[in-house]
Design a protein around this motif. Structure first.
Motif, PDB file in Angstrom:
ATOM      1  N   PHE A 181       0.795  -1.211   0.004  1.00 24.40           N
ATOM      2  CA  PHE A 181       0.095   0.039  -0.032  1.00 24.40           C
ATOM      3  C   PHE A 181       0.780   1.125  -0.019  1.00 24.40           C
ATOM      4  O   PHE A 181       0.358   2.472  -0.301  1.00 24.40           O
ATOM      5  CB  PHE A 181      -0.717  -0.034   0.933  1.00 24.40           C
ATOM      6  CG  PHE A 181      -0.198   0.100   2.435  1.00 24.40           C
ATOM      7  CD1 PHE A 181       0.266   1.130   3.087  1.00 24.40           C
ATOM      8  CD2 PHE A 181       0.207  -1.266   3.073  1.00 24.40           C
ATOM      9  CE1 PHE A 181       0.882   1.102   4.195  1.00 24.40           C
ATOM     10  CE2 PHE A 181       0.946  -1.190   4.274  1.00 24.40           C
ATOM     11  CZ  PHE A 181       1.351   0.004   4.659  1.00 24.40           C
ATOM     12  N   GLN A 186      -1.267   1.132  -5.095  1.00 26.99           N
ATOM     13  CA  GLN A 186      -1.588  -0.422  -4.445  1.00 26.99           C
ATOM     14  C   GLN A 186      -0.992  -1.260  -5.376  1.00 26.99           C
ATOM     15  O   GLN A 186      -1.456  -1.162  -6.531  1.00 26.99           O
ATOM     16  CB  GLN A 186      -2.870  -0.352  -4.268  1.00 26.99           C
ATOM     17  CG  GLN A 186      -3.294   0.348  -2.830  1.00 26.99           C
ATOM     18  CD  GLN A 186      -4.583  -0.049  -2.318  1.00 26.99           C
ATOM     19  OE1 GLN A 186      -5.139  -0.654  -2.898  1.00 26.99           O
ATOM     20  NE2 GLN A 186      -5.014   0.523  -1.155  1.00 26.99           N
ATOM     21  N   SER A 276      -7.605  -2.834   2.816  1.00 30.05           N
ATOM     22  CA  SER A 276      -7.188  -1.489   2.468  1.00 30.05           C
ATOM     23  C   SER A 276      -8.157  -0.335   3.206  1.00 30.05           C
ATOM     24  O   SER A 276      -9.341  -0.822   3.581  1.00 30.05           O
ATOM     25  CB  SER A 276      -7.635  -1.342   1.045  1.00 30.05           C
ATOM     26  OG  SER A 276      -7.479  -0.234   0.243  1.00 30.05           O
TER      27      SER A 276
END
Length: 364
Positions: A181, A186, A276
């Motif tokens: 990340f 990403q 996420s």
């Protein structure tokens, strides 16, 4: 025009015969009879090109010396390998072959594994240093197993003008998987022990968001790229900042379609769950004052990462990142999907004095 031999082979050599199979088509060239004229001592490239126009031996295919082939219009590289002895300014055209353990570069010879037709692939070749040989019918030199690639077939030797040995293929496997990340975008990086890039596409994976309501990431939102060192890189599109929406995710790689040398993975691979969350700079699952501190500390700076407050993945911490933080401030990412509700331990029916225990356990 050249027609291959009846055994499907063409041998290009000097005027001295190599004891090749009589069925092999032989093309002679005096360039190989002059020391240093045809092959350099250390750095070489061997390319199979298609071109609608003639390419002569005097044609410079890299006139600016930048390491990239400048082919004639309509020409293309079908396959190629090369190696370097580490000389200053050396260029390798085609797939680089390098001896890793022990690191005794450059190789002295390379052979395409019989039956492997994958172009521009290291795993399609076995290669190594050579050593002088003696004995009737033996080639002048042969592979040294102690200084050859790890896939050198047992008993393999140089076979000029004859069929090469087949490499006993093993199923490819994933040796590492990482959700990153903290880069400019990403990505998920899958590291394999062999090159699977020719077979890998979005149909070989399922990426699922696990929190209720669960959902599957559409294949059209995933981009598959072949990386260096047998890696497959997955990036994302059609989402804000090309980042996965908030959630907890699980990636499954399906074995059947992922192959190396024609052999599929032995079993499906399930990547450890990852998450996420926009605004969660310190990755604790909650957007709070600690994440605000990351934005405040780095506000106005360039070259920043997600953990430093760049939630929009543009490399700079600015008002757009503060807005993302404000929109998600106070939100918490659930640890996991809520468990399915348990059935009642008690019957909904009234218990009568005449009821048997088995009747009570069976009633709803």
């Amino acid at each position: 025009n050249v027609t291959v031999g009846s055994n499907g082979l063409i041998l290009i050599r000097g005027n001295t015969g190599l004891g090749e199979d009589p069925a092999t088509k032989v093309i002679t060239s005096t360039i190989f009879d002059t020391g240093g004229a045809g092959l350099e001592n250390g750095s070489n490239g061997f390319l199979l090109l298609f071109s609608p126009t003639t390419i002569t031996t005097s044609t410079n295919l890299d006139p600016n010396g930048d390491g990239t082939l400048d082919l004639p219009s309509g020409a293309s590289l079908l396959d190629g390998v090369g190696w370097s002895d580490g000389g200053t300014g050396d260029k390798i055209y085609g797939t680089p072959l390098s001896l890793v353990s022990p690191a005794t570069n450059p190789p002295g010879a390379a052979s395409r594994a019989m039956g492997n037709t994958t172009p521009n692939s290291v795993s399609a070749w076995y290669f190594g240093k050579t050593t002088a040989t003696t004995g009737a019918g033996a080639p002048a030199a042969d592979y040294n197993p102690a200084q050859s690639s790890s896939n050198l077939p047992s008993g393999a030797h140089l076979t000029p003008g004859a069929a090469n040995f087949a490499v006993t293929a093993s199923p490819p496997s994933i040796t590492n998987s990482v959700f990153d990340f903290n880069t400019s975008q990403q990505k998920i990086t899958l590291t394999f022990d062999q090159d699977v890039s020719a077979s890998f596409d979005t149909g070989d994976i399922t990426l699922t968001q696990l929190l209720a309501p669960s959902s599957t990431v559409p294949p059209g939102n995933i981009i598959v790229t072949a990386g260096a060192n047998n890696t497959i890189v997955l990036t994302f599109q059609n989402y804000p900042f090309n980042a996965l929406p908030d959630g907890r995710y699980q990636l499954v790689v399906h074995a059947a379609g992922v192959t190396a040398n024609g052999v599929p993975m032995a079993a499906d691979f399930t990547m450890p769950t990852f998450f996420s969350k926009v605004g969660d700079a310190n990755r604790d699952g909650t957007v709070n004052l600690l994440d605000l501190n990351a934005v405040a500390t780095n506000f106005g700076k360039s070259g920043m990462t997600f953990s430093q407050g760049d939630f929009t993945y543009n490399g700079t911490v600015d008002i757009a990142d503060f807005n993302q933080l404000a929109m998600h401030y106070g939100s918490v990412l659930p640890a996991s999907a809520p468990p399915a509700p348990l059935g009642s331990l008690f019957s909904a029916s009234q218990i009568k004095p005449t009821d048997d225990l088995s009747d009570l356990l069976a009633s709803e």
